[in-house]
Write an enzyme that holds these catalytic residues in place. Structure first.
Site, PDB file in Angstrom:
ATOM      1  N   ALA A   1      -3.908  -3.873   3.925  1.00 17.98           N
ATOM      2  CA  ALA A   1      -2.486  -4.193   3.996  1.00 17.98           C
ATOM      3  C   ALA A   1      -1.621  -2.959   3.774  1.00 17.98           C
ATOM      4  O   ALA A   1      -0.618  -2.761   4.459  1.00 17.98           O
ATOM      5  CB  ALA A   1      -2.157  -5.262   2.958  1.00 17.98           C
TER       6      ALA A   1
ATOM      7  N   HIS B   1      -2.397   7.788 -25.156  1.00 17.89           N
ATOM      8  CA  HIS B   1      -3.552   7.353 -25.924  1.00 17.89           C
ATOM      9  C   HIS B   1      -3.177   6.131 -26.750  1.00 17.89           C
ATOM     10  O   HIS B   1      -2.096   6.115 -27.351  1.00 17.89           O
ATOM     11  CB  HIS B   1      -4.008   8.471 -26.870  1.00 17.89           C
ATOM     12  CG  HIS B   1      -5.116   8.030 -27.774  1.00 17.89           C
ATOM     13  ND1 HIS B   1      -6.414   7.912 -27.329  1.00 17.89           N
ATOM     14  CD2 HIS B   1      -5.114   7.662 -29.080  1.00 17.89           C
ATOM     15  CE1 HIS B   1      -7.166   7.491 -28.343  1.00 17.89           C
ATOM     16  NE2 HIS B   1      -6.403   7.337 -29.415  1.00 17.89           N
TER      17      HIS B   1
HETATM   18  P1  FAD Z   1      -1.913  -9.684   9.843  1.00 16.61           P
HETATM   19  O1  FAD Z   1      -1.669  -9.762   8.400  1.00 16.61           O
HETATM   20  O2  FAD Z   1      -3.133 -10.340  10.386  1.00 16.61           O
HETATM   21  O3  FAD Z   1      -0.604 -10.294  10.532  1.00 16.61           O
HETATM   22  C1  FAD Z   1      -0.508 -10.493  11.907  1.00 16.61           C
HETATM   23  C2  FAD Z   1       0.470 -11.632  12.152  1.00 16.61           C
HETATM   24  O4  FAD Z   1       0.739 -11.692  13.546  1.00 16.61           O
HETATM   25  C3  FAD Z   1      -0.054 -13.004  11.765  1.00 16.61           C
HETATM   26  O5  FAD Z   1       0.946 -13.717  11.093  1.00 16.61           O
HETATM   27  C4  FAD Z   1      -0.351 -13.664  13.107  1.00 16.61           C
HETATM   28  O6  FAD Z   1      -0.229 -15.081  13.076  1.00 16.61           O
HETATM   29  C5  FAD Z   1       0.713 -13.058  13.964  1.00 16.61           C
HETATM   30  N1  FAD Z   1       0.448 -13.058  15.403  1.00 16.61           N
HETATM   31  C6  FAD Z   1      -0.696 -12.747  16.052  1.00 16.61           C
HETATM   32  N2  FAD Z   1      -0.501 -12.793  17.385  1.00 16.61           N
HETATM   33  C7  FAD Z   1       0.789 -13.160  17.569  1.00 16.61           C
HETATM   34  C8  FAD Z   1       1.588 -13.352  18.714  1.00 16.61           C
HETATM   35  N3  FAD Z   1       1.130 -13.159  19.952  1.00 16.61           N
HETATM   36  N4  FAD Z   1       2.867 -13.734  18.522  1.00 16.61           N
HETATM   37  C9  FAD Z   1       3.393 -13.925  17.285  1.00 16.61           C
HETATM   38  N5  FAD Z   1       2.667 -13.724  16.169  1.00 16.61           N
HETATM   39  C10 FAD Z   1       1.394 -13.338  16.313  1.00 16.61           C
HETATM   40  N6  FAD Z   1      -6.059  -5.814   2.323  1.00 16.61           N
HETATM   41  C11 FAD Z   1      -5.678  -5.104   1.235  1.00 16.61           C
HETATM   42  O7  FAD Z   1      -5.110  -4.021   1.381  1.00 16.61           O
HETATM   43  N7  FAD Z   1      -5.904  -5.562  -0.031  1.00 16.61           N
HETATM   44  C12 FAD Z   1      -6.531  -6.739  -0.255  1.00 16.61           C
HETATM   45  O8  FAD Z   1      -6.719  -7.131  -1.409  1.00 16.61           O
HETATM   46  C13 FAD Z   1      -6.948  -7.504   0.856  1.00 16.61           C
HETATM   47  N8  FAD Z   1      -7.563  -8.690   0.676  1.00 16.61           N
HETATM   48  C14 FAD Z   1      -7.923  -9.423   1.763  1.00 16.61           C
HETATM   49  C15 FAD Z   1      -8.591 -10.621   1.542  1.00 16.61           C
HETATM   50  C16 FAD Z   1      -8.991 -11.394   2.606  1.00 16.61           C
HETATM   51  C17 FAD Z   1      -9.697 -12.689   2.347  1.00 16.61           C
HETATM   52  C18 FAD Z   1      -8.706 -10.955   3.934  1.00 16.61           C
HETATM   53  C19 FAD Z   1      -9.101 -11.797   5.112  1.00 16.61           C
HETATM   54  C20 FAD Z   1      -8.065  -9.765   4.165  1.00 16.61           C
HETATM   55  C21 FAD Z   1      -7.673  -8.974   3.074  1.00 16.61           C
HETATM   56  N9  FAD Z   1      -7.037  -7.745   3.246  1.00 16.61           N
HETATM   57  C22 FAD Z   1      -6.686  -7.002   2.159  1.00 16.61           C
HETATM   58  C23 FAD Z   1      -6.740  -7.208   4.586  1.00 16.61           C
HETATM   59  C24 FAD Z   1      -5.270  -7.475   4.960  1.00 16.61           C
HETATM   60  O9  FAD Z   1      -5.021  -8.858   4.886  1.00 16.61           O
HETATM   61  C25 FAD Z   1      -4.991  -6.953   6.361  1.00 16.61           C
HETATM   62  O10 FAD Z   1      -5.377  -5.600   6.467  1.00 16.61           O
HETATM   63  C26 FAD Z   1      -3.509  -7.072   6.666  1.00 16.61           C
HETATM   64  O11 FAD Z   1      -3.088  -8.415   6.595  1.00 16.61           O
HETATM   65  C27 FAD Z   1      -3.211  -6.516   8.069  1.00 16.61           C
HETATM   66  O12 FAD Z   1      -1.849  -6.647   8.328  1.00 16.61           O
HETATM   67  P2  FAD Z   1      -1.320  -6.823   9.828  1.00 16.61           P
HETATM   68  O13 FAD Z   1       0.143  -7.000   9.698  1.00 16.61           O
HETATM   69  O14 FAD Z   1      -1.845  -5.756  10.680  1.00 16.61           O
HETATM   70  O15 FAD Z   1      -1.969  -8.181  10.361  1.00 16.61           O
END
Ligand code: FAD
Ligand code: NAI
Length: 468
Positions: free
Chosen positions: A323, A447
């Site tokens: 994230a 500390h």
């Molecule tokens: P996403 O969070 O996947 O968001 C993408 C969004 O786009 C979603 O809402 C989706 O519905 C939407 N979307 C997709 N296609 C379309 C479309 N065509 N039109 C409109 N909307 C669309 N990372 C960390 O750094 N720390 C953690 O502790 C951590 N824990 C995690 C635990 C789990 C169980 C999982 C599964 C992942 C974890 N991650 C963690 C990873 C983190 O969740 C991802 O790296 C992060 O969410 C990526 O962000 P993003 O915005 O690229 O994608």
């Protein structure tokens, strides 16, 4: 047709942060996001809804339960009859998620980001910019940011459904499974396997690779495996899953371990074997947006795709699926669009695994540094020699600093122990400034704190740790 300077497709950490930063910089911004929870729009993507946040809420609840059972008595606290109310635990988790996802909606309003709920689909280019179908309404934008994230990778012989679940199912079991199988000893397998083990499940983790946590420093992965085995996680490495069959009462997994064929029976099975880019419904084919051979949107170092005016960030472009990496790319891209010098320091991205003990690192492992031909010196210091860790009652683990032998520059910092998810930030900050082990060693640390272990590990690089 409404027009925007920036239209963001996807409201996860990459997309919502890009939208807010772009709005701060004076752009007219909209964000279209399709995520739904219980049939309702919920911003924040995977991270806030079914990833980082709910998993950490469950890790915290389950850790408290285990602490009461196994550690409280050592502190002179007698607790009888502690039990778990899974539905209460799940509703607390949902409350945390609701607060944060609602917070993004508030931030959008505050920053005047127009929010659309539904799919964003690339339609065509016209003279005003890119036309996007935003949840059924056509809008046009000069810049489009694709931030559509990732989905769990499915094992073809074990499609998700019923008792075979991915992350979101594994975060919402309505009762503690008696026997829980996990395929994949990666980050999700370790975190969610830990949650349900602490709550009482018998957890078996099946991993294809012969080794464990190969991306971590060898000293850390060795210690982690020792600690997790001691807690009762049952690991099987180098396995080949050959069949997965489910019926009403559970799942049978057939796998080969060496020459032996094993049939294992589980109540639930989590499949956590990595994640795949999510470009379904994006309309990439309508406009000729180029994907690579694994389905990630292909970008250059400025997040530009093959189409001028269309950019991509976050999980959908690959690299570390984290994230904070996604968020930093959102900020960097918005700043580049405003003519500023956006930048992400990929060499200093912290990794954290929120197990107990926690694992955290940034930069190169000792092995990776040597493979790059660098000459290294290392310093390691255990939490067992730290007053605060002993006070807490958790002296497990250590901090290891990897520095360049000739310049003393810190190349990597590796930690396993209580609270290291917070301690790693100091290492990242020092690395961002190109700091040395000496810089870290000479910085005053309060500390008694756990952070003194970081200082001592830096001192140990030159063989002058004080408290061992
Ligand atoms: P996403 O969070 O996947 O968001 C993408 C969004 O786009 C979603 O809402 C989706 O519905 C939407 N979307 C997709 N296609 C379309 C479309 N065509 N039109 C409109 N909307 C669309 N990372 C960390 O750094 N720390 C953690 O502790 C951590 N824990 C995690 C635990 C789990 C169980 C999982 C599964 C992942 C974890 N991650 C963690 C990873 C983190 O969740 C991802 O790296 C992060 O969410 C990526 O962000 P993003 O915005 O690229 O994608
Ligand atoms: P992962 O990549 O961390 O681990 C997947 C594991 O599954 C690997 O060890 C791999 O060798 C194994 N595997 C692959 N195919 C297999 C097969 N057929 N049989 C058995 N084992 C197999 O992926 P995971 O755990 O699904 O997590 C996905 C991503 O989500 C992570 O890489 C991380 O980027 C992110 N995440 C981050 C967290 C954090 O920062 N604390 C927490 C959870 C997820």
């Amino acid at each position: 047709m409404d027009s925007y300077d920036v239209l963001v497709i996807g409201g996860g950490p990459a997309g919502y942060v890009a939208a807010i930063r772009a709005a701060q910089l004076g752009f007219k911004v909209a964000c279209v996001d399709a995520f739904e929870r219980d049939g309702k729009a919920s911003l924040g993507g995977t991270c806030l809804n079914v990833g980082c946040i709910p998993s950490k809420a469950m890790l915290d609840s389950s850790e408290k339960f285990e602490m009461i059972q196994t550690e409280a008595a050592d502190h002179g606290i007698q607790v009888q009859g502690a039990s778990v109310d899974v539905s209460k635990m799940l509703s607390r988790k949902t409350g945390v998620v609701d607060k944060l996802t609602g917070g993004i909606a508030f931030l959008f309003k505050k920053n005047k980001v127009q929010s659309f709920h539904g799919y964003g689909r690339l339609v065509r280019q016209d003279e005003a910019g890119w036309v996007v179908d935003a949840a059924g309404t056509e809008v046009v934008a000069r810049h489009v940011i694709v931030a559509t994230g990732s989905n769990p990778r499915e094992l073809p012989i074990a499609p998700f459904g019923g008792n075979v679940v991915e992350n979101s199912g594994a975060l919402s079991f309505d009762a503690v499974p008696g026997k829980l199988g996990v395929i994949g000893a990666g980050v999700i397998g370790l975190e969610l396997g830990s949650v349900w083990r602490r709550l009482g499940a018998e957890v078996t983790i099946l991993e294809a690779l012969p080794g464990f946590l190969m991306a971590a420093d060898d000293a850390v992965s060795k210690e982690a495996l020792k600690q997790f085995k001691k807690q009762g996680l049952d690991f099987h490495f180098g396995v080949n899953i050959t069949a997965v069959q489910q019926d009403d009462s559970g799942v049978t997994v057939t796998y080969k371990e060496g020459e032996q064929e094993v049939n294992a029976r589980f109540d639930k099975l989590i499949v956590s074997i990595g994640r795949v880019p999510n470009t379904a419904g994006l309309g990439a084919e309508n406009v000729g947006l180029e994907l690579d051979e694994r389905g990630f949107v292909r970008v250059d170092s400025h997040y530009r795709t093959n189409l001028p005016g269309i950019y991509a960030i976050g999980d959908v472009i690959g690299g570390a699926m984290l994230a904070h990496k996604a968020e930093e790319e959102g900020v960097a891209l918005a700043e580049m669009l405003a003519g500023q010098a956006g930048h992400v320091s990929y060499d200093a991205i912290p990794w954290v695994i929120y197990t107990s003990p926690e694992i955290a690192w940034a930069g190169l492992t000792e092995k990776a540094a040597k493979e790059k031909g660098l000459s290294v010196k290392t310093g390691q210091f255990p939490f067992s020699a730290n007053g605060r860790a002993l006070g807490h009652g958790d002296p497990r683990g250590f901090v290891k600093v990897v520095a360049d032998a000739s310049t003393d520059k810190i190349l990597g910092v590796h930690m396993i122990g209580s609270g290291v998810s917070e301690l790693i930030a100091e290492a990242v900050a020092i690395m961002e400034f190109g700091g040395s082990a000496e810089d870290l060693a000479r910085t005053i640390h309060a500390h008694p704190t756990l952070s003194e272990v970081v200082k001592e590990a830096a001192l140990a690089v030159d063989g002058r740790a004080l408290h061992i």
